[in-house]
Write a protein that holds these residues in place. Structure first.
Motif, short mmCIF file in Angstrom:
data_model
loop_
_atom_site.label_atom_id
_atom_site.label_comp_id
_atom_site.label_asym_id
_atom_site.label_seq_id
_atom_site.Cartn_x
_atom_site.Cartn_y
_atom_site.Cartn_z
N TYR A 1 0.80 -1.36 0.07
CA TYR A 1 0.15 -0.12 -0.03
C TYR A 1 0.69 1.33 -0.07
O TYR A 1 0.53 2.10 -0.79
CB TYR A 1 -1.04 0.09 1.18
N LEU A 2 1.79 1.06 0.54
CA LEU A 2 2.90 2.51 0.74
C LEU A 2 3.64 2.60 -0.55
O LEU A 2 3.94 3.45 -0.78
CB LEU A 2 3.76 2.31 2.05
N ARG A 3 4.06 1.28 -1.12
CA ARG A 3 4.78 1.30 -2.36
C ARG A 3 4.02 1.96 -3.44
O ARG A 3 4.56 2.58 -4.55
CB ARG A 3 5.44 0.04 -2.70
N ALA A 4 2.69 1.61 -3.30
CA ALA A 4 1.83 1.97 -4.37
C ALA A 4 1.86 3.81 -4.66
O ALA A 4 1.56 4.04 -5.90
CB ALA A 4 0.39 1.73 -4.26
N GLU B 1 -5.95 2.96 -8.31
CA GLU B 1 -6.66 1.83 -8.48
C GLU B 1 -5.91 0.54 -7.70
O GLU B 1 -6.78 -0.28 -7.19
CB GLU B 1 -6.50 1.37 -9.97
N VAL B 2 -4.53 0.56 -7.47
CA VAL B 2 -3.99 -0.39 -6.86
C VAL B 2 -4.26 -0.22 -5.32
O VAL B 2 -4.62 -1.29 -4.49
CB VAL B 2 -2.47 -0.35 -7.06
N LYS B 3 -4.19 0.96 -4.92
CA LYS B 3 -4.65 1.19 -3.46
C LYS B 3 -6.17 0.72 -3.29
O LYS B 3 -6.55 0.25 -2.09
CB LYS B 3 -4.57 2.58 -3.09
N GLN B 4 -7.05 1.01 -4.24
CA GLN B 4 -8.44 0.46 -3.85
C GLN B 4 -8.61 -0.57 -3.90
O GLN B 4 -9.33 -1.58 -3.00
CB GLN B 4 -9.24 1.33 -5.01
N MET C 1 -4.50 -7.03 11.08
CA MET C 1 -5.36 -6.88 9.70
C MET C 1 -6.15 -5.79 10.11
O MET C 1 -6.84 -5.07 9.08
CB MET C 1 -6.19 -8.36 9.20
N ILE C 2 -7.04 -5.83 11.21
CA ILE C 2 -7.92 -4.79 11.64
C ILE C 2 -7.23 -3.42 11.64
O ILE C 2 -7.92 -2.44 11.20
CB ILE C 2 -8.61 -5.14 12.92
N SER C 3 -6.15 -3.33 12.22
CA SER C 3 -5.16 -2.11 12.34
C SER C 3 -5.05 -1.71 11.12
O SER C 3 -4.97 -0.33 10.60
CB SER C 3 -4.12 -2.46 13.26
N LEU C 4 -4.75 -2.60 9.89
CA LEU C 4 -4.18 -2.25 8.74
C LEU C 4 -5.49 -1.42 7.92
O LEU C 4 -5.46 -0.71 7.28
CB LEU C 4 -3.61 -3.22 7.71
N GLN C 5 -6.65 -2.18 8.10
CA GLN C 5 -7.88 -1.73 7.51
C GLN C 5 -8.17 -0.42 8.08
O GLN C 5 -8.56 0.51 7.19
CB GLN C 5 -9.07 -2.72 7.70
N LYS C 6 -8.07 -0.07 9.21
CA LYS C 6 -8.47 1.15 9.71
C LYS C 6 -7.55 2.42 9.41
O LYS C 6 -7.90 3.33 8.83
CB LYS C 6 -8.35 1.11 11.34
N ASN C 7 -6.23 1.97 9.24
CA ASN C 7 -5.23 2.96 8.62
C ASN C 7 -5.65 3.12 6.92
O ASN C 7 -5.16 4.31 6.44
CB ASN C 7 -3.73 2.26 8.62
N ASP D 1 -6.62 6.76 5.24
CA ASP D 1 -5.86 7.31 4.29
C ASP D 1 -7.03 7.82 2.96
O ASP D 1 -6.76 8.74 2.30
CB ASP D 1 -5.01 6.32 3.48
N VAL D 2 -7.96 7.13 2.98
CA VAL D 2 -8.91 7.50 1.93
C VAL D 2 -9.75 8.89 2.46
O VAL D 2 -10.09 9.81 1.54
CB VAL D 2 -10.19 6.41 1.99
N LYS D 3 -10.02 9.23 3.83
CA LYS D 3 -10.44 10.50 4.37
C LYS D 3 -9.43 11.39 4.01
O LYS D 3 -9.73 12.59 3.83
CB LYS D 3 -10.81 10.21 5.65
#
Length: 260
Positions: free
Chosen positions: A92-95, A105-108, A248-254, A258-260
C-alpha cells in the motif's frame, strides 16, 4: 477444501461425546470381567497393572504428539496473518511510488483485499471469499504489470515483488488454515488406544465388586478436556481458540484513514 471431521460439531458435543465413549469403554470392560469366568481364572489382577500403565504411557505420548501438531499449526496461522498484514501494508505504501495512473486503482484493490480477507475469517461460505481473493490477485497483478511495462524502474519492480509475496502468503494461509490438519489416522489411533485403555481399566475394576468410578471419572474428564482442546486448536474458524486478526484490523483502519 479439506476440513476436519470435527469442524461441523459444536465443541461441547465433542467433549461430552468423548466422556460418554470412555464411560462406555470402561463399562464394557467391567461387564466382561464380571460375566466371564474364564478371565478371572486365567488373569491375575496384578498382571493387569503393567498393561494399564503401558497403555496410559502410550496414550500420553500420542496425546503429547498430537497436541504439539495442533499448537504448531495454530502458531503458524498466527504468524501468517501478521506477515500478510505487513506485506499488504508495504504494498500500500509502495503504491505511492508508481505512476498515479495506476496508484489509485492499486490502493483501492488492496483495500478491497483486506476487507475480503477479514470477511473470510467468519464467513459461512469461505470458498466464495477465497475466490474473491484470487480475483483481486489477478486485478492487482494486471495493474502493477501494466505500470511496470509503462515505466520500468526500481519502484515498479519492488511493487511487483510485494504483490507476488501477497499472492504467496494467501496460499500459505489457505494451506495452513484449511489443508494442514491433524490426519484422520491419528484421531482414529488416539480414540482406539483410549478405548482400549478404559476397557482394560474396566476389566481390572471387575475383579472387585465396586466399579471405582470415583477414581475413573476424573481421569475421563481430564482426558476428554485435553482431547477437546486439541480438536479446538485444529479448527481455524470455529471453537474457543481463534487466530487473532488485530494486525489486519489495524491495517484496515489505517487504509480507511488514508481515504479520508
Amino acid at each position: 477444501m479439506t476440513t476436519s471431521i470435527f469442524d461441523s460439531i459444536p465443541i461441547y458435543y465433542i467433549y461430552f461425546g468423548i466422556c460418554i465413549l470412555m464411560l462406555i469403554a470402561f463399562e464394557i470392560g467391567y461387564q466382561i470381567s464380571r460375566r466371564s469366568k474364564g478371565i478371572k481364572e486365567e488373569v491375575e489382577p496384578a498382571t493387569l497393572a503393567p498393561v494399564i500403565g503401558g497403555l496410559i504411557g502410550l496414550l500420553g505420548f500420542l496425546m503429547a504428539f498430537t497436541f504439539s501438531i495442533a499448537t504448531e499449526q495454530f502458531s503458524q496461522r498466527k504468524q501468517y496473518v501478521l506477515e500478510e498484514a505487513n506485506e499488504i501494508g508495504t504494498s500500500y505504501l509502495r503504491a505511492d511510488l508508481i505512476d498515479s495512473k495506476y496508484k489509485t486503482e492499486v490502493k483501492q484493490l488492496l483495500r478491497q483485499y483486506v476487507d475480503t480477507r477479514l470477511r473470510a475469517v467468519n464467513s459461512t461460505n469461505i470458498n466464495n471469499e477465497l475466490l474473491k481473493s484470487v480475483e483481486l490477485h489477478n486485478l492487482l497483478w494486471s495493474e502493477v504489470s501494466a505500470a511496470a511495462l509503462a515505466k520500468p524502474n526500481t519502484n515498479t519492480s519492488m511493487m511487483i515483488q510485494s504483490i507476488n509475496k501477497i499472492i504467496d502468503l494467501h496460499e500459505k494461509r489457505v494451506t495452513a488454515g484449511l489443508r494442514n490438519r491433524i490426519p484422520l489416522s491419528i484421531w482414529i489411533t488416539l480414540l482406539a488406544i483410549s478405548f482400549m485403555t478404559m476397557t482394560t481399566i474396566g476389566i481390572k475394576a471387575g475383579f472387585t465388586k465396586p466399579r471405582g468410578l470415583i477414581a475413573v471419572i476424573p481421569m475421563i474428564l481430564a482426558f476428554a478436556a485435553l482431547t477437546t482442546l486439541i480438536a479446538d486448536l485444529n479448527r481455524p474458524q470455529k471453537g474457543l481458540f481463534k487466530v487473532g486478526q488485530q494486525s489486519m484490523i489495524s491495517l484496515q483502519k489505517n487504509m480507511q484513514k488514508d481515504v479520508k
